[in-house]
Design a protein around this motif. Sequence first.
Motif, mmCIF file in Angstrom:
data_model
loop_
_atom_site.group_PDB
_atom_site.id
_atom_site.type_symbol
_atom_site.label_atom_id
_atom_site.label_comp_id
_atom_site.label_asym_id
_atom_site.label_seq_id
_atom_site.Cartn_x
_atom_site.Cartn_y
_atom_site.Cartn_z
ATOM 1 N N UNK A 160 -23.102 2.135 -7.869
ATOM 2 C CA UNK A 160 -23.350 2.894 -6.644
ATOM 3 C C UNK A 160 -22.006 3.475 -6.211
ATOM 4 N N UNK A 161 -21.798 4.743 -6.521
ATOM 5 C CA UNK A 161 -20.511 5.383 -6.242
ATOM 6 C C UNK A 161 -20.303 5.601 -4.740
ATOM 7 N N UNK A 162 -21.381 5.905 -4.040
ATOM 8 C CA UNK A 162 -21.292 6.138 -2.591
ATOM 9 C C UNK A 162 -22.615 5.745 -1.953
ATOM 10 N N UNK A 163 -22.525 5.124 -0.777
ATOM 11 C CA UNK A 163 -23.719 4.694 -0.045
ATOM 12 C C UNK A 163 -23.387 4.764 1.434
ATOM 13 N N UNK A 164 -24.012 5.717 2.150
ATOM 14 C CA UNK A 164 -23.653 5.955 3.549
ATOM 15 C C UNK A 164 -24.902 6.064 4.425
ATOM 16 N N UNK A 165 -24.756 5.631 5.655
ATOM 17 C CA UNK A 165 -25.819 5.764 6.655
ATOM 18 C C UNK A 165 -25.810 7.185 7.206
ATOM 19 N N UNK A 166 -26.981 7.836 7.190
ATOM 20 C CA UNK A 166 -27.109 9.172 7.764
ATOM 21 C C UNK A 166 -27.720 9.137 9.160
ATOM 22 N N UNK A 167 -28.755 8.328 9.334
ATOM 23 C CA UNK A 167 -29.411 8.237 10.644
ATOM 24 C C UNK A 167 -30.194 6.932 10.727
ATOM 25 N N UNK A 168 -30.574 6.574 11.963
ATOM 26 C CA UNK A 168 -31.278 5.304 12.180
ATOM 27 C C UNK A 168 -32.198 5.424 13.375
ATOM 28 N N UNK A 169 -33.416 4.862 13.253
ATOM 29 C CA UNK A 169 -34.325 4.711 14.383
ATOM 30 C C UNK A 169 -34.691 3.233 14.473
ATOM 31 N N UNK A 170 -35.617 2.903 15.363
ATOM 32 C CA UNK A 170 -36.010 1.498 15.522
ATOM 33 C C UNK A 170 -36.573 0.915 14.232
#
Length: 318
Positions: A160-170
């Motif tokens: 996994x070269x990159x793993x990022x959070x883009x958005x979040x809801x409940x």
Amino acid sequence: MDPCALTRTKRVRRALHGVLLLDKPLGLSSNDALQKVKRLLNAEKAGHTGTLDPLATGLLPLCFGAATKFSQLNLEADKAYVATLRLGQTTTTGDREGEIVSERAIAFTPEHLQGALQQLRGEIDQVPPMHSALKHEGKALYELARQGKTVEREPRRVTIHALELLSQTDETLQISVRCSKGTYIRTLAEDLGELLGCGAHLSALRRTHSGPLTLDRAITLAELELLDDAARLRHLLPPDLLLADCPLIRLGADDAGKLLAGIRRRTTLAPAARVRTFGPEPQAFLGSARIAGGELIPERLLSPIELQTLLAGPASLT
């Protein structure tokens, strides 16, 4: 005899050589998408560079004619996705198409989430899901899964070269992933859910990159269907697109002819595992080669007929 049979003519497929970047729609298998585009282009020979599940949308490079010789390069390339996870629920398949098997409360901190993402970056081991096309004793795992069977699967090392959070809801997370070939994003979703303590499954997936190819140059099936034949052909990109991240070497007419004949040529160029070679004409893509021991060594080359068709251009096909 059927009178209509006398007027029927067999549809003659044409030899196209190039790559079409398709934005695959939801609910269509990769092969179904390929066959639809093949019919629209009236193409003779076609293939794709690795499947996208019907649940997934996004970049699906389709190869025609000579380009199929280089499809394996893209199959083995890194991929990038935007994935949406449904938190608090696990399913039988790891995605939204399966039955819910467990539900748990969602309760984690931003720090916990960032720590979980960090644990899944780099080289990790994944156990392939039962609902996959991997074979066990000649049968696809998904066939066994549909029979209610489970078999032992060996973990596979992926990166996994990159793993990022883009958005979040409940109840959802949207993440971006850049990974090596063979990575199962729904398994990644399940593993992240377990690290967060609430469980998760993959609810949506969109592929944005495949090797050097990007979604921003892709066309949808609906858009392609609205075009006339000449406009469709303009979306057929050169076969060397699949080698876009390899150095380009242009040869004179004599050296180009000898390379196409499979003859090694002396060179002062630096060693390279793979290069894309061209003749003197701008569109004269010859194929792939490598440089080792001071020699340019031919690998996968176009045939004279394929090269002639490329040099003639799309106008000769309409």
